[in-house]
Design an enzyme around this catalytic site. Structure first.
Site, PDB file in Angstrom:
ATOM      1  N   PHE A 127       0.936  -1.260  -0.104  1.00 42.50           N
ATOM      2  CA  PHE A 127       0.216  -0.076  -0.232  1.00 42.50           C
ATOM      3  C   PHE A 127       0.978   1.337   0.214  1.00 42.50           C
ATOM      4  O   PHE A 127       1.686   1.261   0.836  1.00 42.50           O
ATOM      5  CB  PHE A 127      -1.073  -0.114   1.198  1.00 42.50           C
ATOM      6  N   ASP A 213       9.569   2.873   1.653  1.00 42.67           N
ATOM      7  CA  ASP A 213       8.204   3.556   1.970  1.00 42.67           C
ATOM      8  C   ASP A 213       8.009   3.116   3.576  1.00 42.67           C
ATOM      9  O   ASP A 213       7.557   2.045   3.885  1.00 42.67           O
ATOM     10  CB  ASP A 213       7.119   2.711   0.989  1.00 42.67           C
ATOM     11  N   LYS A 242       3.005   9.752   8.682  1.00 42.12           N
ATOM     12  CA  LYS A 242       2.222   9.118   9.772  1.00 42.12           C
ATOM     13  C   LYS A 242       2.856   9.830  11.266  1.00 42.12           C
ATOM     14  O   LYS A 242       2.491  10.906  11.437  1.00 42.12           O
ATOM     15  CB  LYS A 242       2.039   7.835   9.817  1.00 42.12           C
TER      16      LYS A 242
HETATM   17  C1  LIG Z   1       3.011   2.279   3.635  1.00 42.40           C
HETATM   18  C2  LIG Z   1       2.115   3.250   3.554  1.00 42.40           C
HETATM   19  N1  LIG Z   1       2.431   4.238   2.487  1.00 42.40           N
HETATM   20  C3  LIG Z   1       1.542   5.247   2.151  1.00 42.40           C
HETATM   21  C4  LIG Z   1       0.516   5.238   2.957  1.00 42.40           C
HETATM   22  C5  LIG Z   1      -0.511   6.623   2.556  1.00 42.40           C
HETATM   23  O1  LIG Z   1      -0.504   7.490   3.411  1.00 42.40           O
HETATM   24  P1  LIG Z   1      -1.322   8.770   3.295  1.00 42.40           P
HETATM   25  O2  LIG Z   1      -2.698   8.071   3.951  1.00 42.40           O
HETATM   26  O3  LIG Z   1      -0.827   9.795   4.538  1.00 42.40           O
HETATM   27  O4  LIG Z   1      -1.486   9.307   2.102  1.00 42.40           O
HETATM   28  C6  LIG Z   1       0.218   4.387   3.890  1.00 42.40           C
HETATM   29  C7  LIG Z   1      -1.086   4.782   4.540  1.00 42.40           C
HETATM   30  O5  LIG Z   1      -1.619   4.023   5.425  1.00 42.40           O
HETATM   31  C8  LIG Z   1       0.965   3.463   4.428  1.00 42.40           C
HETATM   32  O6  LIG Z   1       0.734   2.629   5.210  1.00 42.40           O
END
Ligand SMILES: Cc1ncc(COP(=O)(O)O)c(C=O)c1O
Length: 385
Positions: A127, A213, A242
């Protein structure tokens, strides 16, 4: 009739106050928050130093735009690069934006190497966000459904399978591999210990960028400030969000070496990104993590929770597997357990359910008493299922 778009389906509760690991609803009822606003409020709700930093910075200066130097942004970039071994930083407002920046840098990297169809390898069940590029990078058809045509040139491979990545070594269009060190949204999927080391080697051999990520795993969640530090490697691009702002919206894309020189004036930007308020907050988050030994607490409480769950649920016929790294915890059951979300709420507990998996991301400041309450509430839910 609600005037909000129906893209969320919130539980029937609203919170008006937070304090550490607890939230209070409109009726004055207290809930143990074992999700931290999905891994965001890592230092707990309304941490006094964070509140003070927000208040004092808000009274001084909130926003000027990136058309002028921003002292707090430069300070934050320096601090976070020193802590991560990266060279420089771009600040946006979310995880998706941090990943957008990473994807754009990978494309520029391709262009600088005369690759006209720059392609990024990502993992199935990953994700990376909800913008068009990041949902295209995401390895989950549910997230992509309805949004065709997707942004092209992402290849999805099985997570935790080195051969699947190696098999693309002859593909001269590949510019980067983009991975979460631990897949969070798909239920805390932890790869074999040397997976990232092997991926790093393949990237080095093929001149590909390694994009990690760490939007969910970063800022202490796994017991190190960044999850890849368990592997003693450094990525070329590192994305964060986050926990970095403890609830104040911030995303960061950090780059190193060849990846750090590609975003030049006119190629990328964000009106709000990295303003004085969010950067002061993030600086304070990093200071508190260091000052209060938060990483030690994550390891200690992570080990405590994991061993307690394993012990108390060892004879449970309902449990398939318990996975954890620091305070990223999953209890995978043998059956669908969506009903537990509401039951947990009725038991004054906030958790996440992903398919058959209970996911817990408690605040990194959780103490032993609170961890004990969490174990007993979750084990009762499992047993009563
Ligand atoms: C690993 C990862 N990357 C990207 C995101 C996307 O982040 P945002 O919701 O702040 O755009 C998330 C959100 O859960 C995530 O867990």
């Amino acid at each position: 009739m609600s005037h909000l778009m129906p893209n969320y389906s919130p539980l029937d509760v609203a919170f008006v106050k937070g304090d550490g690991c607890y939230l209070t609803d409109t009726n004055g009822e207290q809930y143990l928050d074992a999700l931290s606003g999905v891994g965001v409020v890592s230092l707990g709700h309304c941490h006094k130093d964070i509140t003070k930093a927000i208040q004092s910075q808000a009274a001084e200066l909130v926003h000027t735009s990136n058309w002028y130097h921003i002292k707090n942004q430069e300070e934050l970039a320096k601090k976070i690069c020193t802590l991560s071994g990266m060279d420089n930083a771009f600040f946006g407002n979310s995880g998706a934006e941090a990943n957008e920046a990473a994807i754009k840098i990978a494309r520029l990297y391709g262009e600088s190497n005369n690759i006209t169809e720059p392609t990024i390898i990502t993992a199935k069940n990953s994700f990376h966000g909800r913008t068009m590029a990041t949902l295209s990078a995401t390895g989950n058809p549910k997230v992509q459904s309805g949004f065709a045509p997707l942004v092209s040139k992402f290849i999805h491979v099985d997570f935790n399978n080195i051969d699947e990545i190696n098999n693309h070594s002859k593909n001269t269009d590949i510019v980067a591999v983009m991975l979460e060190p631990i897949q969070g949204e798909s239920g805390v999927i932890i790869p074999q210990v040397d997976y990232l080391n092997e991926v790093r080697k393949i990237c080095d051999k093929n001149n590909w960028l390694l994009i990690l990520d760490e939007v969910q795993t970063g800022i202490g969640r796994t017991g190190k400030l960044f999850a890849h530090q368990h592997n003693n490697i450094t990525p070329d691009i590192l994305t964060l969000a986050k926990g970095l702002g403890n609830g104040v919206p911030i995303g960061a894309c950090l780059a190193k070496g060849k990846a750090s020189r590609l975003l030049v004036p006119g190629t990328h930007g964000s009106t709000f990104g990295g303003n004085p308020l969010v950067c002061k907050t993030a600086l304070t988050v990093l200071e508190v993590i260091e000052r209060d030994g938060i990483l030690d607490n994550v390891s200690e409480m992570g080990n405590f929770l994991s061993s307690q769950f394993k012990e108390k649920l060892r004879n449970s016929k309902k449990v398939h597997e318990i996975r954890s790294k620091g305070l990223m915890i999953a209890i995978e059951l043998k059956q669908d357990c969506a009903v537990l979300l509401q039951r947990a709420l009725e038991n004054k507990l906030l958790i996440n359910i992903t398919g058959k998996t209970i996911r817990l991301l408690p605040p990194l400041v959780i103490n032993k008493d609170e961890a004990g309450i969490l174990v007993s509430k979750v084990c009762s839910l499992v047993e009563e299922l």
